[in-house]
Design an enzyme around this catalytic site. Structure first.
Site, PDB file in Angstrom:
ATOM      1  N   GLY A  91       0.765  -1.242   0.000  1.00  0.00           N
ATOM      2  CA  GLY A  91       0.000   0.000   0.000  1.00  0.00           C
ATOM      3  C   GLY A  91       0.792   1.285   0.000  1.00  0.00           C
ATOM      4  O   GLY A  91       0.204   2.363  -0.181  1.00  0.00           O
ATOM      5  N   GLU A 103       3.685  -7.004   1.607  1.00  0.00           N
ATOM      6  CA  GLU A 103       3.196  -7.296   0.238  1.00  0.00           C
ATOM      7  C   GLU A 103       3.207  -6.036  -0.625  1.00  0.00           C
ATOM      8  O   GLU A 103       2.165  -5.609  -1.117  1.00  0.00           O
ATOM      9  CB  GLU A 103       1.739  -7.799   0.299  1.00  0.00           C
ATOM     10  CG  GLU A 103       1.480  -8.957   1.201  1.00  0.00           C
ATOM     11  CD  GLU A 103      -0.021  -9.113   1.557  1.00  0.00           C
ATOM     12  OE1 GLU A 103      -0.849  -8.283   1.127  1.00  0.00           O
ATOM     13  OE2 GLU A 103      -0.344 -10.076   2.262  1.00  0.00           O
ATOM     14  N   PRO A 104       4.356  -5.404  -0.805  1.00  0.00           N
ATOM     15  CA  PRO A 104       4.344  -4.163  -1.594  1.00  0.00           C
ATOM     16  C   PRO A 104       4.272  -4.434  -3.090  1.00  0.00           C
ATOM     17  O   PRO A 104       4.864  -5.392  -3.595  1.00  0.00           O
ATOM     18  CB  PRO A 104       5.690  -3.518  -1.255  1.00  0.00           C
ATOM     19  CG  PRO A 104       6.576  -4.663  -0.869  1.00  0.00           C
ATOM     20  CD  PRO A 104       5.689  -5.749  -0.312  1.00  0.00           C
ATOM     21  N   GLY A 105       3.542  -3.598  -3.790  1.00  0.00           N
ATOM     22  CA  GLY A 105       3.474  -3.698  -5.240  1.00  0.00           C
ATOM     23  C   GLY A 105       3.961  -2.393  -5.870  1.00  0.00           C
ATOM     24  O   GLY A 105       5.094  -2.262  -6.317  1.00  0.00           O
ATOM     25  N   ARG A 106       3.069  -1.382  -5.818  1.00  0.00           N
ATOM     26  CA  ARG A 106       3.333  -0.107  -6.480  1.00  0.00           C
ATOM     27  C   ARG A 106       4.697   0.497  -6.123  1.00  0.00           C
ATOM     28  O   ARG A 106       5.431   0.965  -6.986  1.00  0.00           O
ATOM     29  CB  ARG A 106       2.239   0.888  -6.077  1.00  0.00           C
ATOM     30  CG  ARG A 106       2.269   2.189  -6.836  1.00  0.00           C
ATOM     31  CD  ARG A 106       1.316   3.201  -6.177  1.00  0.00           C
ATOM     32  NE  ARG A 106       0.016   2.672  -5.864  1.00  0.00           N
ATOM     33  CZ  ARG A 106      -1.038   2.699  -6.687  1.00  0.00           C
ATOM     34  NH1 ARG A 106      -0.940   3.270  -7.864  1.00  0.00           N
ATOM     35  NH2 ARG A 106      -2.193   2.187  -6.310  1.00  0.00           N
ATOM     36  N   CYS A 153     -12.347   5.274 -28.797  1.00  0.00           N
ATOM     37  CA  CYS A 153     -13.615   5.974 -28.996  1.00  0.00           C
ATOM     38  C   CYS A 153     -14.408   6.117 -27.704  1.00  0.00           C
ATOM     39  O   CYS A 153     -15.487   5.525 -27.553  1.00  0.00           O
ATOM     40  CB  CYS A 153     -14.423   5.247 -30.055  1.00  0.00           C
ATOM     41  SG  CYS A 153     -13.501   5.187 -31.581  1.00  0.00           S
ATOM     42  N   GLU A 154     -13.853   6.811 -26.756  1.00  0.00           N
ATOM     43  CA  GLU A 154     -14.527   7.090 -25.483  1.00  0.00           C
ATOM     44  C   GLU A 154     -14.039   8.450 -25.009  1.00  0.00           C
ATOM     45  O   GLU A 154     -12.837   8.727 -25.053  1.00  0.00           O
ATOM     46  CB  GLU A 154     -14.127   6.067 -24.397  1.00  0.00           C
ATOM     47  CG  GLU A 154     -14.390   4.653 -24.766  1.00  0.00           C
ATOM     48  CD  GLU A 154     -15.216   3.913 -23.733  1.00  0.00           C
ATOM     49  OE1 GLU A 154     -15.708   4.551 -22.789  1.00  0.00           O
ATOM     50  OE2 GLU A 154     -15.349   2.704 -23.911  1.00  0.00           O
ATOM     51  N   ARG A 162      -5.292   3.867 -15.794  1.00  0.00           N
ATOM     52  CA  ARG A 162      -5.421   4.527 -14.482  1.00  0.00           C
ATOM     53  C   ARG A 162      -6.105   5.902 -14.542  1.00  0.00           C
ATOM     54  O   ARG A 162      -6.971   6.182 -13.714  1.00  0.00           O
ATOM     55  CB  ARG A 162      -4.061   4.641 -13.774  1.00  0.00           C
ATOM     56  CG  ARG A 162      -3.381   3.282 -13.529  1.00  0.00           C
ATOM     57  CD  ARG A 162      -2.220   3.369 -12.562  1.00  0.00           C
ATOM     58  NE  ARG A 162      -2.677   3.630 -11.216  1.00  0.00           N
ATOM     59  CZ  ARG A 162      -2.599   4.788 -10.625  1.00  0.00           C
ATOM     60  NH1 ARG A 162      -2.035   5.812 -11.217  1.00  0.00           N
ATOM     61  NH2 ARG A 162      -3.073   4.940  -9.411  1.00  0.00           N
TER      62      ARG A 162
HETATM   63  N1  LLP Z   1      -1.761  -6.892  -0.945  1.00  0.00           N
HETATM   64  C1  LLP Z   1      -3.057  -6.948  -1.281  1.00  0.00           C
HETATM   65  C2  LLP Z   1      -3.923  -7.918  -0.607  1.00  0.00           C
HETATM   66  C3  LLP Z   1      -3.575  -6.088  -2.250  1.00  0.00           C
HETATM   67  O1  LLP Z   1      -4.874  -6.139  -2.563  1.00  0.00           O
HETATM   68  C4  LLP Z   1      -2.725  -5.161  -2.887  1.00  0.00           C
HETATM   69  C5  LLP Z   1      -3.237  -4.251  -3.926  1.00  0.00           C
HETATM   70  C6  LLP Z   1      -1.358  -5.148  -2.533  1.00  0.00           C
HETATM   71  C7  LLP Z   1      -0.924  -6.023  -1.549  1.00  0.00           C
HETATM   72  C8  LLP Z   1      -0.380  -4.220  -3.153  1.00  0.00           C
HETATM   73  O2  LLP Z   1      -0.684  -2.888  -2.914  1.00  0.00           O
HETATM   74  P1  LLP Z   1       0.331  -1.742  -3.389  1.00  0.00           P
HETATM   75  O3  LLP Z   1       1.615  -1.892  -2.599  1.00  0.00           O
HETATM   76  O4  LLP Z   1       0.562  -1.929  -4.840  1.00  0.00           O
HETATM   77  O5  LLP Z   1      -0.365  -0.481  -3.100  1.00  0.00           O
HETATM   78  N2  LLP Z   1      -5.119  -0.724  -9.721  1.00  0.00           N
HETATM   79  C9  LLP Z   1      -5.000   0.242  -8.656  1.00  0.00           C
HETATM   80  C10 LLP Z   1      -4.369  -0.369  -7.423  1.00  0.00           C
HETATM   81  C11 LLP Z   1      -5.092  -1.585  -6.911  1.00  0.00           C
HETATM   82  C12 LLP Z   1      -4.447  -2.198  -5.700  1.00  0.00           C
HETATM   83  C13 LLP Z   1      -5.055  -3.509  -5.385  1.00  0.00           C
HETATM   84  N3  LLP Z   1      -4.457  -4.219  -4.285  1.00  0.00           N
HETATM   85  C14 LLP Z   1      -4.220   1.437  -9.165  1.00  0.00           C
HETATM   86  O6  LLP Z   1      -3.856   1.468 -10.335  1.00  0.00           O
HETATM   87  O7  LLP Z   1      -3.992   2.398  -8.418  1.00  0.00           O
END
Ligand code: LLP
Length: 456
Positions: free
Chosen positions: A278, A315-318, A384-385, A354
């Site tokens: 997050g 659990e980092p993603g972004r 086309c939107e 996004r």
């Molecule tokens: N763990 C769980 C259970 C999650 O649902 C998520 C993201 C993460 C970890 C990773 O979160 P992060 O570190 O990436 O913030 N598509 C949206 C973001 C959706 C996030 C969904 N869950 C966007 O483009 O902003």
């Protein structure tokens, strides 16, 4: 003639007079400084053109075409390092949330760097393993795991199921017993904390579909301890995405720690505490806390509360990939109108959804700045939107054929891309130092109907 004028003149030669009238309304803006580049993106201008690591982005578009996603391996590794720096020497595991960017070579970077993966589908598990991950290093999140996905994860030897409901507990328990396995589980707790982010990416409020309510968690653990085929290993929580303040993290953390205490009192002991992902990034000048600060503080609090014998998982993603990537796109048409000027690119909402989905802001900068007075443009795609926009009211000097870089596109860009309007998805490139790897070919028209059948 001004760049916008050149494009318009070429398109409507017989309407030059009308255009001249309109042109008066697109008065050039004052020159701005060098374009702002997001912090931690590794982007920089050298010899008048934008580079990622030591690679010229203009050269990449010449070589691989447009639109093109480009990622920096070094930026990803540096972002990961901030996590390990904050967590070390406490026992920990970083599970990269691969939904942010699940391209195989990106997963490979994280697998080789020692990460596990946060997965949310059977497809993600298969992809992670295809990239070299081991199932025991994966945690399986998500509110609606199917029987097939549970079986697949059990057969592969998944590291942990993050369970989100009582029904799912029963389901996993019965599948594990049927297959003669023991499923490692943790319960995802919904702490009812406002992450202060966009409502679509906020997950830790009681109104959201995610997790088991904080108030019900102890009873749910007691119930889990009575079911067969389960091994309770931890607790999990994830409150949302693109969080830019530390307070919601720490509030959720304390509430999870409270539960760990309550569970210990009930004789339920855990090995790990997973505090989710997050952490936000700089899209538009946001200043999120650093991963180092966040995790050092978490480790300190863990010790202060006497819970130091629990491993910390995340659990980092972004924050691992978002600013490591750009989406490069060429200007197809400059279209000034009476009310607005449109820069129409060859990238669109299908490539980077996004902005259309969340009104998200991505910095858009010229790859080779012209040093001319800029104009105000809405930067849009050809889909086309009306919702197909990438940036609104942007100050840019751009001509048709120029390449723009849409910044901070490494997370939730390519992984959310679609083929809407029968648009083949973009190619992807990974750079490291001065080396360039094509990691995904541009889709071809034939790719789009693979697996489809005409009716005879
Ligand atoms: N763990 C769980 C259970 C999650 O649902 C998520 C993201 C993460 C970890 C990773 O979160 P992060 O570190 O990436 O913030 N598509 C949206 C973001 C959706 C996030 C969904 N869950 C966007 O483009 O902003």
């Amino acid at each position: 003639m001004h760049p916008a004028g050149v494009g318009a003149w070429r398109l409507w030669p017989k309407r030059a007079a009308g255009f001249a009238k309109r042109r008066r309304q697109i008065t050039p803006l004052a020159m701005t400084d060098t374009p702002r580049l997001p912090v931690g993106s590794g982007l920089h201008y050298a010899h008048g053109t934008l580079h990622l690591e030591q690679v010229s982005l203009a050269e990449l578009v010449k070589r691989f075409g447009s639109p093109l996603y480009v990622y920096s391996k070094q930026v990803m590794l540096d972002a990961l390092h901030a996590y390990t720096q904050g967590l070390n020497p406490h026992p920990h595991r970083v599970h990269y949330a691969m939904k942010a960017n699940s391209s195989l070579a990106v997963l490979q970077v994280f697998a080789n760097a020692g990460c596990g993966f946060d997965i949310v589908s059977g497809g993600e598990l298969a992809r992670a393993m295809q990239a070299g991950a081991h199932a025991q290093d994966c945690v399986f999140s998500g509110v609606g795991k199917t029987t097939a996905e549970i079986d697949q994860a059990l057969a592969a030897g998944i590291g942990c199921f993050n369970v989100e409901s009582l029904s799912e507990l029963q389901h996993i328990s019965s599948r594990a017993q049927a297959l003669g396995k023991v499923a490692p589980i943790s319960l995802r707790v919904n702490p009812d904390v406002d992450a202060g982010t966009h409502p679509y990416i906020s997950t830790g409020l009681r109104d959201n579909k995610f997790g088991i309510a904080h108030a019900d968690a102890v009873a749910a653990y007691r119930y889990a301890s009575e079911l067969g085929g389960l091994h309770i290993t931890g607790i999990d929580c994830h409150i949302g995405s693109q969080i830019t303040q530390a307070t919601p993290f720490f509030d959720a953390m304390e509430r999870v720690f409270d539960l760990v205490d309550a569970l210990t009192e009930q004789g339920i002991t855990l090995q790990h505490i997973d505090l989710g992902g997050g952490l936000g990034i700089d899209y538009q000048g946001e200043q999120p806390p650093s991963a180092v600060h966040l995790w050092q503080t978490t480790v300190q609090r863990l010790h202060a509360r006497g819970l130091q014998h629990h491993a910390l998982w995340c659990e980092p993603g972004r924050s691992l990939v978002g600013n490591a990537g750009v989406c490069l796109s060429q200007v197809v048409v400059c279209k000034p109108t009476a009310h607005k000027n449109f820069l129409i690119l060859d990238a669109a909402m299908n490539d980077l959804p996004r902005p259309a989905m969340y009104q998200a802001y991505h910095e858009i900068v010229p790859v080779t700045p012209r040093g001319e007075p800029p104009l105000l443009w809405d930067v849009v795609g050809p889909v086309c939107e009306t919702g197909d926009w990438l940036g609104r009211a942007r100050t840019l000097a751009a001509h048709e054929g120029d390449v723009l870089a849409i910044c901070s596109a490494g997370a939730y860009g390519m992984s959310m891309a679609s083929q809407y309007n029968a648009r083949p998805r973009a190619a992807e490139v990974l750079v490291h130092g001065d080396t360039v790897h094509l990691i995904r070919e541009r889709e071809r028209h034939e790719t789009l109907w693979q697996g489809e059948y005409l009716v005879t």
